[in-house]
Design an enzyme around this catalytic site. Structure first.
Site, short mmCIF file in Angstrom:
data_model
loop_
_atom_site.label_atom_id
_atom_site.label_comp_id
_atom_site.label_asym_id
_atom_site.label_seq_id
_atom_site.Cartn_x
_atom_site.Cartn_y
_atom_site.Cartn_z
N ASN A 190 57.54 -8.22 39.01
CA ASN A 190 57.75 -8.87 38.26
C ASN A 190 59.05 -9.79 37.86
OD1 ASN A 190 55.21 -7.74 37.31
ND2 ASN A 190 55.72 -7.30 35.42
N GLU A 193 58.65 -12.63 39.62
CA GLU A 193 57.78 -13.67 38.82
C GLU A 193 58.67 -14.46 37.71
OE1 GLU A 193 54.57 -12.58 35.52
OE2 GLU A 193 54.40 -11.75 37.18
#
Length: 485
Positions: A190, A193
């Site tokens: 994440n 990301e």
């Protein structure tokens, strides 16, 4: 009373939970479902799950009664205290050898704690990252399980069946490691990301502000980029976003308020990097950029007071677009290199035996950061499982050497035009710092020793020997103790 005929139970019928249930059903698994708001169970069965094998439960007790032994229950609920509450509600109806799976974005220390405490009660616990959003959950997500290794054989078949597959059919799911390893890898996913999204946004603003590209033109640029080495899910959806029109025919992207939200996993990545002393600078800038976006009113007021450079110059459109593309790619390499540095250090501290190439494979399909690029990372670790840093792999070294002139030009143009590119810039600063054999930290250590007698090491002495200088002639002979935060 209904028989215990269900292969797995799932608690939490929000978007991800519902789509995972339907995915499991498609693969022939019979799923029992429960939700705290019980009416959601009936609504799901009457609509999305109509005509499937899914069975509904109206209590934790009923859910447990529907499951084959060992019972497997997957929690798809909000991270934090809610997970603990659900575990406590479920435990009275489980027995030794049953398995609880947390598929939410839990913080890895919580997964460490839960794995240990539940093992003491005879319950096997899995904390698994699940990435891919709504579509991934429905058609095949990336799944990153960790926790109690004894649980893995009982869920492996289901998880690998419902996960995304790469070109040769290999599932984007494999055992990551003990305790919180799965959730840690998902956290770093994440964080990366966050970095990928920020880099794309900086490329967008640079092309929009410096070249004046319209959303339709940006759609063409990003669509073209997605045909080459930047081929990825995020580049693809960005291209589609630029093409989307509102009801009045205007681009929707221009009507969206420029304040970004976040749920915390990027921040957790940065905090872990600070705890471990790893310079994960790009993800840090991505998190802070979202924070800066959130103070919209302040920025609007400042824009009327603080001037920019007022720079104006004709740019070669095709050449500049290529410079920005290469800057994006180089910066992306740095972000992943930093993410892998963090994974390596966390594995050392936690005692995890992480398969770095395997992690790249798990991210290759189904998840938000899926891209062609991840295949190159897997190749790098296949060639050298002990690779110290991705930047030192021949493929990445060669690309950075060939592209760095474009990377630097893009950033110079951003500075001249006054376009903020914090992630591009910090990526280049890291690259230049990492390739520098002697940094100015010698002066920093002299300063620390001057004002605090913190000592320093010398280049002409063995590492581990510490020295103190009486800089003013007035100081004492006593030095400060050595410790590292």
């Amino acid at each position: 009373m209904q028989s215990a005929s269900c292969d797995i139970g799932l608690v939490g019928l929000a978007v991800m939970g519902q789509n995972l249930v339907l995915n499991m059903n498609d693969h022939g698994y019979k799923v029992a479902v429960f939700n705290r708001t019980v009416s959601k169970v009936d609504d799901f069965l009457a609509n999305e799950a109509k005509g499937t094998m899914v069975e509904g439960a109206h209590s934790m007790q009923e859910l447990a009664s529907l499951l084959k032994r060992p019972r497997r229950v997957m929690l798809m609920v909000k991270a934090g205290e809610t997970v603990d509450h659900m575990i406590d509600a479920l435990l009275p109806y489980l027995e030794a050898g049953d398995i609880i799976i947390d598929g939410g974005n839990s913080h890895f220390p919580d997964t460490n704690r839960r794995t240990k405490s539940l093992e003491e009660k005879g319950i096997l616990y899995i904390g698994t990252g699940v990435s891919g959003g709504e579509e991934g959950a429905r058609r095949g997500p990336s799944i990153m399980p960790g926790g109690n290794p004894a649980a893995w054989p009982h869920v492996k078949e289901i998880f690998q069946a419902i996960s995304a597959k790469v070109e040769d059919g290999t599932p984007c799911c494999d055992w990551v490691g003990e305790n919180g390893a799965g959730h840690y890898v998902k956290m770093v996913h994440n964080g990366i990301e966050y970095g990928d999204m920020q880099l794309i946004c900086e490329a967008y603003q640079l092309l929009k502000d410096a070249l004046g590209l319209t959303p339709d033109e940006l759609h063409e640029v990003f669509d073209n980029w997605n045909q080459g080495e930047l081929d990825s899910y995020l580049i693809d959806i960005t291209s589609q976003i630029f093409a989307k029109k509102d009801d009045d025919g205007a681009p929707i992207v221009d009507k969206i308020l420029d304040t970004a939200g976040q749920k915390g996993t990027g921040k957790w990545t940065c905090l872990s990097a600070l705890d471990l002393g790893m310079p994960v600078t790009l993800i840090g800038e991505a998190v802070f950029s979202r924070c800066l976006s959130a103070i919209k009113d302040e920025r609007v007021a400042a824009s009327a007071i603080l001037p920019g450079p007022g720079y104006s110059s004709e740019l070669d459109r095709a050449a500049f677009i290529e410079d920005v593309r290469r800057a994006l790619y180089c910066s992306k390499i740095i972000s992943y290199a930093q993410g892998y540095m963090l994974l390596r250090e966390a594995a050392k501290e936690q005692g995890w035996n992480l398969n770095f190439g395997g992690i790249a494979l798990m991210w290759r399909g189904g998840c938000i950061i899926r891209s062609r690029f991840l295949g190159k990372i897997k190749d790098a670790f296949d060639k050298n499982p002990n690779l110290n840093n991705l930047l030192l792999d021949e493929f990445f070294t060669s690309l950075l050497v060939n592209y760095q002139a474009s990377w630097r030009r893009a950033i110079i143009q951003a500075i001249q035009y006054g376009v903020p590119t914090p992630a591009f810039t910090t990526a280049l600063a890291f690259y230049d710092g990492y390739r520098t054999g002697r940094l100015p930290a010698n002066l920093l250590q002299a300063q620390r020793d001057f004002f605090g007698a913190h000592t320093y090491e010398r280049v002409d002495k063995p590492r581990g020997e510490f020295f103190h200088t009486n800089w003013t002639g007035r100081g004492g002979r006593v030095a400060s103790g050595i410790y590292t935060v």
